[in-house]
Motif scaffolding. Structure first.
Motif, mmCIF file in Angstrom:
data_model
loop_
_atom_site.group_PDB
_atom_site.id
_atom_site.type_symbol
_atom_site.label_atom_id
_atom_site.label_comp_id
_atom_site.label_asym_id
_atom_site.label_seq_id
_atom_site.Cartn_x
_atom_site.Cartn_y
_atom_site.Cartn_z
ATOM 1 N N ARG A 26 0.424 9.792 3.312
ATOM 2 C CA ARG A 26 0.878 10.220 1.984
ATOM 3 C C ARG A 26 -0.317 10.515 1.077
ATOM 4 N NH1 ARG A 26 4.803 6.173 -1.103
ATOM 5 N NH2 ARG A 26 6.472 7.277 -0.004
ATOM 6 N N LEU A 27 -1.315 9.657 1.118
ATOM 7 C CA LEU A 27 -2.503 9.853 0.283
ATOM 8 C C LEU A 27 -3.257 11.117 0.685
ATOM 9 C CD1 LEU A 27 -3.804 6.164 0.101
ATOM 10 C CD2 LEU A 27 -2.836 7.498 -1.780
ATOM 11 N N LYS A 28 -3.304 11.396 1.988
ATOM 12 C CA LYS A 28 -3.974 12.614 2.452
ATOM 13 C C LYS A 28 -3.236 13.857 1.970
ATOM 14 C CE LYS A 28 -5.942 10.518 6.627
ATOM 15 N NZ LYS A 28 -5.895 10.499 8.123
ATOM 16 N N THR A 81 0.831 -1.205 0.000
ATOM 17 C CA THR A 81 0.000 0.000 0.000
ATOM 18 C C THR A 81 0.865 1.254 0.000
ATOM 19 O OG1 THR A 81 -1.664 -1.213 1.284
ATOM 20 C CG2 THR A 81 -1.904 1.174 1.165
ATOM 21 N N PHE A 82 1.961 1.196 0.743
ATOM 22 C CA PHE A 82 2.881 2.336 0.807
ATOM 23 C C PHE A 82 3.484 2.620 -0.565
ATOM 24 C CE2 PHE A 82 7.215 4.004 1.926
ATOM 25 C CZ PHE A 82 6.785 5.243 2.390
ATOM 26 N N ILE A 109 6.025 -3.508 11.293
ATOM 27 C CA ILE A 109 6.568 -2.820 10.117
ATOM 28 C C ILE A 109 5.449 -2.497 9.135
ATOM 29 C CG2 ILE A 109 8.088 -3.064 8.113
ATOM 30 C CD1 ILE A 109 9.869 -4.869 9.858
ATOM 31 N N HIS A 110 4.604 -3.484 8.862
ATOM 32 C CA HIS A 110 3.502 -3.268 7.923
ATOM 33 C C HIS A 110 2.495 -2.253 8.460
ATOM 34 C CE1 HIS A 110 4.201 -6.066 4.607
ATOM 35 N NE2 HIS A 110 4.706 -6.911 5.490
ATOM 36 N N ASP A 111 2.244 -2.301 9.756
ATOM 37 C CA ASP A 111 1.314 -1.337 10.358
ATOM 38 C C ASP A 111 1.839 0.087 10.208
ATOM 39 O OD1 ASP A 111 -0.343 -3.398 11.080
ATOM 40 O OD2 ASP A 111 0.361 -3.505 13.155
ATOM 41 N N GLU A 112 3.133 0.254 10.443
ATOM 42 C CA GLU A 112 3.747 1.578 10.321
ATOM 43 C C GLU A 112 3.711 2.067 8.873
ATOM 44 O OE1 GLU A 112 5.587 5.003 11.798
ATOM 45 O OE2 GLU A 112 4.775 3.286 12.893
ATOM 46 N N LEU A 113 4.007 1.180 7.942
ATOM 47 C CA LEU A 113 3.991 1.546 6.521
ATOM 48 C C LEU A 113 2.575 1.876 6.052
ATOM 49 C CD1 LEU A 113 6.503 -1.090 5.106
ATOM 50 C CD2 LEU A 113 6.821 1.389 5.130
ATOM 51 N N PHE A 114 1.600 1.172 6.586
ATOM 52 C CA PHE A 114 0.210 1.442 6.209
ATOM 53 C C PHE A 114 -0.206 2.836 6.675
ATOM 54 C CE2 PHE A 114 -4.431 1.077 6.728
ATOM 55 C CZ PHE A 114 -4.767 0.662 5.447
ATOM 56 N N LYS A 115 0.196 3.205 7.890
ATOM 57 C CA LYS A 115 -0.102 4.553 8.389
ATOM 58 C C LYS A 115 0.588 5.612 7.529
ATOM 59 C CE LYS A 115 -0.630 3.071 13.210
ATOM 60 N NZ LYS A 115 -0.061 3.158 14.589
ATOM 61 N N MET A 116 1.818 5.329 7.137
ATOM 62 C CA MET A 116 2.557 6.264 6.289
ATOM 63 C C MET A 116 1.892 6.397 4.919
ATOM 64 S SD MET A 116 6.428 5.023 7.298
ATOM 65 C CE MET A 116 7.253 6.146 6.183
ATOM 66 N N ALA A 117 1.340 5.297 4.424
ATOM 67 C CA ALA A 117 0.638 5.331 3.135
ATOM 68 C C ALA A 117 -0.605 6.212 3.221
ATOM 69 C CB ALA A 117 0.254 3.917 2.711
ATOM 70 N N LEU A 118 -1.359 6.080 4.310
ATOM 71 C CA LEU A 118 -2.555 6.903 4.493
ATOM 72 C C LEU A 118 -2.196 8.382 4.590
ATOM 73 C CD1 LEU A 118 -4.631 4.739 7.026
ATOM 74 C CD2 LEU A 118 -4.919 4.921 4.547
ATOM 75 N N GLY A 144 2.231 1.621 -3.416
ATOM 76 C CA GLY A 144 1.132 1.971 -4.312
ATOM 77 C C GLY A 144 0.661 3.401 -4.171
ATOM 78 N N SER A 145 1.026 4.052 -3.087
ATOM 79 C CA SER A 145 0.608 5.441 -2.867
ATOM 80 C C SER A 145 1.647 6.450 -3.347
ATOM 81 C CB SER A 145 0.340 5.671 -1.372
ATOM 82 O OG SER A 145 1.546 5.545 -0.616
ATOM 83 N N ASN A 146 2.754 5.966 -3.890
ATOM 84 C CA ASN A 146 3.842 6.861 -4.309
ATOM 85 C C ASN A 146 3.551 7.434 -5.693
ATOM 86 O OD1 ASN A 146 6.303 8.039 -5.152
ATOM 87 N ND2 ASN A 146 7.453 6.684 -3.794
ATOM 88 N N ILE A 147 3.206 8.695 -5.747
ATOM 89 C CA ILE A 147 2.842 9.322 -7.018
ATOM 90 C C ILE A 147 4.050 9.511 -7.924
ATOM 91 C CG2 ILE A 147 3.124 11.711 -6.223
ATOM 92 C CD1 ILE A 147 0.561 12.377 -7.806
ATOM 93 N N ASN A 148 5.236 9.642 -7.343
ATOM 94 C CA ASN A 148 6.449 9.853 -8.140
ATOM 95 C C ASN A 148 6.844 8.612 -8.938
ATOM 96 O OD1 ASN A 148 6.832 12.536 -7.203
ATOM 97 N ND2 ASN A 148 7.753 11.754 -5.319
ATOM 98 N N SER A 149 6.479 7.439 -8.439
ATOM 99 C CA SER A 149 6.807 6.197 -9.136
ATOM 100 C C SER A 149 5.582 5.590 -9.809
ATOM 101 C CB SER A 149 7.406 5.180 -8.158
ATOM 102 O OG SER A 149 6.432 4.761 -7.213
#
Length: 215
Positions: free
Chosen positions: A68-70, A23-24, A57-66, A26-31
């Motif tokens: 980033r999307l915001k 998810t993290f 690790i996955h929980d932290e990355l998921f929060k970072m993905a959210l 997948g949320s990267n607009i630059n890539s």
């Protein structure tokens, strides 16, 4: 249960819901939602921080993905468009892998580098033709569904395939994308496209059918 069994067998904890990294990325607009080195470095940093706690690790990355999307706000529309381009526009990744694995000392009978462009056109032409027939077949069956005129199990099966295809598309609007990730859907495209061709064939009076007395 599966997570527990794997953890017990490997004697190492695994993530119960391993969706954070995908998810993290997948949320990267630059890539355009594809794998990239920067996000991998973030993953490595979290691995050093949490050690052998993959779910953290996955929980932290998921929060970072959210987050980033915001922050990206309406730019997420461009992200989705670009992700669809990466995921569905072409079907030539296999040629890239073949080219990378060529043996220069023992070349094949086919001059692959010289024919690369030709193979590329053939692959994408076949793929896009299949997508077109798949779209037409899906539209025809959905039209019958909405009008309440579904007649046989084949049509219900096409609806089932359409739901699976829609699910694959929806999932990759969120998670990481790559051209090769659409391969599981190709066989489904082929089935729906084949159904469309069967419908078209049944409705066409072929010239040779008159000769055989079946027209």
């Amino acid at each position: 249960v599966i997570s527990f069994l794997i953890t017990d067998t490997l004697e190492q904890e695994i993530a119960r819901n391993p969706i954070g990294f995908n998810t993290f990325v997948g949320s990267n607009i630059n890539s355009s939602g594809a794998w990239n080195l920067d996000d991998s470095k973030v993953l490595i940093g979290l691995m050093e921080k949490y050690g052998k706690k993959p779910q953290d690790i996955h929980d932290e990355l998921f929060k970072m993905a959210l987050d980033r999307l915001k922050k990206q706000s309406f730019q997420n529309i461009n992200l989705l468009i670009n992700k669809h381009r990466v995921m569905w526009m072409t079907d030539n990744d296999i040629l890239i892998y073949i080219k990378a694995g060529l043996d220069g000392e023992n070349p094949s009978r086919i001059d692959f580098p010289w024919n690369y462009r030709r193979f590329n056109i053939i692959c994408n032409l076949y793929y896009h033709a299949m997508l077109i027939f798949c779209a037409i077949g899906s539209f025809m069956v959905l039209k019958q569904l909405l009008s309440g005129k579904l007649k046989n199990t084949s049509e219900y099966f096409i609806i089932f395939l359409f739901i699976i295809i829609s699910g694959i598309i929806a999932i990759h609007m969120i998670v990481e994308v790559a051209g090769r990730y659409h391969y599981p859907a190709v066989s489904l495209f082929a089935l729906v496209a084949g159904y469309c061709l069967c419908l078209a064939g049944a409705g066409i009076r072929w010239p040779w059918s008159r000769i055989r007395g079946t027209g």
